[in-house]
Scaffold this motif. Structure first.
Motif, mmCIF file in Angstrom:
data_model
loop_
_atom_site.group_PDB
_atom_site.id
_atom_site.type_symbol
_atom_site.label_atom_id
_atom_site.label_comp_id
_atom_site.label_asym_id
_atom_site.label_seq_id
_atom_site.Cartn_x
_atom_site.Cartn_y
_atom_site.Cartn_z
ATOM 1 N N GLU A 29 -35.168 13.883 -6.513
ATOM 2 C CA GLU A 29 -35.612 13.941 -5.011
ATOM 3 C C GLU A 29 -35.198 14.922 -3.948
ATOM 4 O O GLU A 29 -34.047 15.506 -4.593
ATOM 5 C CB GLU A 29 -35.401 12.364 -4.307
ATOM 6 N N THR A 30 -36.061 15.465 -3.144
ATOM 7 C CA THR A 30 -35.890 16.820 -2.813
ATOM 8 C C THR A 30 -35.737 17.216 -1.123
ATOM 9 O O THR A 30 -36.914 16.287 -1.101
ATOM 10 C CB THR A 30 -35.676 17.879 -3.067
ATOM 11 N N ASP A 31 -34.967 17.171 -0.406
ATOM 12 C CA ASP A 31 -35.288 17.846 1.323
ATOM 13 C C ASP A 31 -36.088 18.773 1.282
ATOM 14 O O ASP A 31 -36.712 19.324 2.601
ATOM 15 C CB ASP A 31 -33.956 17.668 1.534
ATOM 16 N N LEU A 32 -36.426 19.560 0.358
ATOM 17 C CA LEU A 32 -36.782 20.719 0.515
ATOM 18 C C LEU A 32 -38.755 19.794 0.150
ATOM 19 O O LEU A 32 -39.023 19.481 -0.692
ATOM 20 C CB LEU A 32 -37.181 22.267 -0.222
ATOM 21 N N GLN A 33 -39.874 20.613 1.492
ATOM 22 C CA GLN A 33 -41.054 19.923 1.140
ATOM 23 C C GLN A 33 -42.116 20.617 0.565
ATOM 24 O O GLN A 33 -42.540 20.395 -0.711
ATOM 25 C CB GLN A 33 -41.970 20.342 2.300
ATOM 26 N N LEU A 34 -42.223 21.895 -0.287
ATOM 27 C CA LEU A 34 -42.792 22.604 -0.740
ATOM 28 C C LEU A 34 -42.001 22.923 -2.805
ATOM 29 O O LEU A 34 -41.717 24.457 -2.321
ATOM 30 C CB LEU A 34 -43.336 24.133 -0.187
ATOM 31 N N VAL A 35 -41.533 22.258 -3.058
ATOM 32 C CA VAL A 35 -40.858 22.603 -4.114
ATOM 33 C C VAL A 35 -41.992 22.873 -5.903
ATOM 34 O O VAL A 35 -43.245 21.990 -5.754
ATOM 35 C CB VAL A 35 -39.631 21.715 -5.004
ATOM 36 N N SER A 42 -41.816 23.186 -18.628
ATOM 37 C CA SER A 42 -43.430 22.942 -18.262
ATOM 38 C C SER A 42 -43.377 22.095 -16.751
ATOM 39 O O SER A 42 -42.534 20.907 -16.433
ATOM 40 C CB SER A 42 -43.608 21.429 -18.518
ATOM 41 N N LEU A 43 -44.296 22.736 -15.703
ATOM 42 C CA LEU A 43 -44.247 22.492 -14.742
ATOM 43 C C LEU A 43 -44.591 20.587 -14.795
ATOM 44 O O LEU A 43 -45.504 20.485 -15.482
ATOM 45 C CB LEU A 43 -45.378 22.679 -13.653
ATOM 46 N N VAL A 44 -44.334 19.835 -14.166
ATOM 47 C CA VAL A 44 -44.071 18.083 -14.126
ATOM 48 C C VAL A 44 -44.586 17.729 -12.653
ATOM 49 O O VAL A 44 -45.287 16.735 -12.342
ATOM 50 C CB VAL A 44 -43.336 17.218 -14.557
ATOM 51 N N SER A 45 -44.218 18.339 -11.645
ATOM 52 C CA SER A 45 -44.623 18.162 -10.158
ATOM 53 C C SER A 45 -44.592 19.217 -9.054
ATOM 54 O O SER A 45 -43.824 20.188 -9.520
ATOM 55 C CB SER A 45 -43.497 17.234 -9.425
ATOM 56 N N ASP A 46 -45.272 19.135 -8.131
ATOM 57 C CA ASP A 46 -45.633 19.810 -7.281
ATOM 58 C C ASP A 46 -44.802 19.534 -5.125
ATOM 59 O O ASP A 46 -45.314 19.739 -4.644
ATOM 60 C CB ASP A 46 -46.979 21.255 -7.023
ATOM 61 N N ASN A 66 -41.532 26.543 -3.244
ATOM 62 C CA ASN A 66 -42.532 26.900 -3.551
ATOM 63 C C ASN A 66 -42.635 28.024 -2.399
ATOM 64 O O ASN A 66 -42.874 27.485 -1.117
ATOM 65 C CB ASN A 66 -43.434 25.760 -3.795
ATOM 66 N N SER A 67 -42.257 29.256 -2.521
ATOM 67 C CA SER A 67 -42.488 30.406 -1.850
ATOM 68 C C SER A 67 -42.160 31.877 -1.843
ATOM 69 O O SER A 67 -42.235 31.908 -3.067
ATOM 70 C CB SER A 67 -41.003 30.175 -0.247
ATOM 71 N N ASP A 68 -43.001 32.483 -0.775
ATOM 72 C CA ASP A 68 -43.193 34.311 -0.467
ATOM 73 C C ASP A 68 -41.675 34.533 -0.558
ATOM 74 O O ASP A 68 -41.594 36.062 -0.651
ATOM 75 C CB ASP A 68 -44.232 34.141 -0.360
ATOM 76 N N ARG A 69 -41.144 33.527 -0.039
ATOM 77 C CA ARG A 69 -39.565 34.469 0.296
ATOM 78 C C ARG A 69 -38.731 35.297 -0.230
ATOM 79 O O ARG A 69 -38.898 34.271 -1.898
ATOM 80 C CB ARG A 69 -38.914 33.565 1.302
ATOM 81 N N TRP A 70 -38.055 36.236 -0.387
ATOM 82 C CA TRP A 70 -37.115 36.642 -1.696
ATOM 83 C C TRP A 70 -35.988 35.905 -1.565
ATOM 84 O O TRP A 70 -35.418 35.789 -2.911
ATOM 85 C CB TRP A 70 -37.222 38.211 -1.201
ATOM 86 N N ASP A 71 -35.986 34.869 -1.188
ATOM 87 C CA ASP A 71 -34.105 34.441 -1.271
ATOM 88 C C ASP A 71 -34.962 32.766 -0.872
ATOM 89 O O ASP A 71 -34.270 31.643 -0.597
ATOM 90 C CB ASP A 71 -33.685 33.938 0.397
ATOM 91 N N VAL A 72 -35.652 31.726 -2.170
ATOM 92 C CA VAL A 72 -36.477 31.536 -2.172
ATOM 93 C C VAL A 72 -35.281 30.575 -3.483
ATOM 94 O O VAL A 72 -34.640 30.559 -4.013
ATOM 95 C CB VAL A 72 -37.411 31.606 -3.411
ATOM 96 N N LYS A 73 -34.845 29.205 -2.949
ATOM 97 C CA LYS A 73 -33.811 28.587 -3.628
ATOM 98 C C LYS A 73 -34.154 27.651 -4.933
ATOM 99 O O LYS A 73 -35.474 26.902 -4.831
ATOM 100 C CB LYS A 73 -33.781 27.382 -2.134
ATOM 101 N N THR A 74 -33.204 27.924 -6.482
ATOM 102 C CA THR A 74 -33.737 27.216 -6.632
ATOM 103 C C THR A 74 -33.000 26.480 -7.187
ATOM 104 O O THR A 74 -31.321 27.262 -6.663
ATOM 105 C CB THR A 74 -33.930 28.373 -8.173
ATOM 106 N N PHE A 75 -32.826 24.933 -8.432
ATOM 107 C CA PHE A 75 -31.888 24.514 -8.544
ATOM 108 C C PHE A 75 -31.963 24.288 -10.070
ATOM 109 O O PHE A 75 -32.866 23.729 -10.084
ATOM 110 C CB PHE A 75 -31.389 22.891 -8.005
#
Length: 87
Positions: A29-35, A42-46, A66-75
């Motif tokens: 679970e994440t608080d980000l909406q578009l991930v 392997s992509l399993v969910s969006d 899932n964003s076009d920004r240059w500072d995309v958050k990644t875990f």
């Protein structure tokens, strides 16, 4: 007495069968909406909530905004599942 033995045999058989098909449950679970959620590359969910059952083993998990920004958050993390656990 005879019916009691049958019940014990059935319960023992069910327990034996269940232990062979045992899988661990993984909940992300994440608080980000578009991930995008990846397991072992392997992509399993969006979506921001993902549940699955996996066999015991080690898995690499990536949650990427899932964003076009240059500072995309990644875990990025890895997890080891064993003994039918939920993580």
């Amino acid at each position: 007495m005879n019916s009691c033995i049958k019940i014990i045999v059935v319960l023992t058989f069910i327990g034996f069968t269940y232990s062979q098909d045992c899988k661990s449950k993984l909940i992300i679970e994440t608080d980000l909406q578009l991930v995008n959620i990846f397991i072992n590359d392997s992509l399993v969910s969006d979506s921001s909530h993902y549940e699955t059952e996996l066999n015991s083993g080690s898995y690499k998990i990536i949650v990427m905004e899932n964003s076009d920004r240059w500072d995309v958050k990644t875990f990025v993390d890895s997890i080891t599942l064993k003994n039918c656990e939920t993580k």
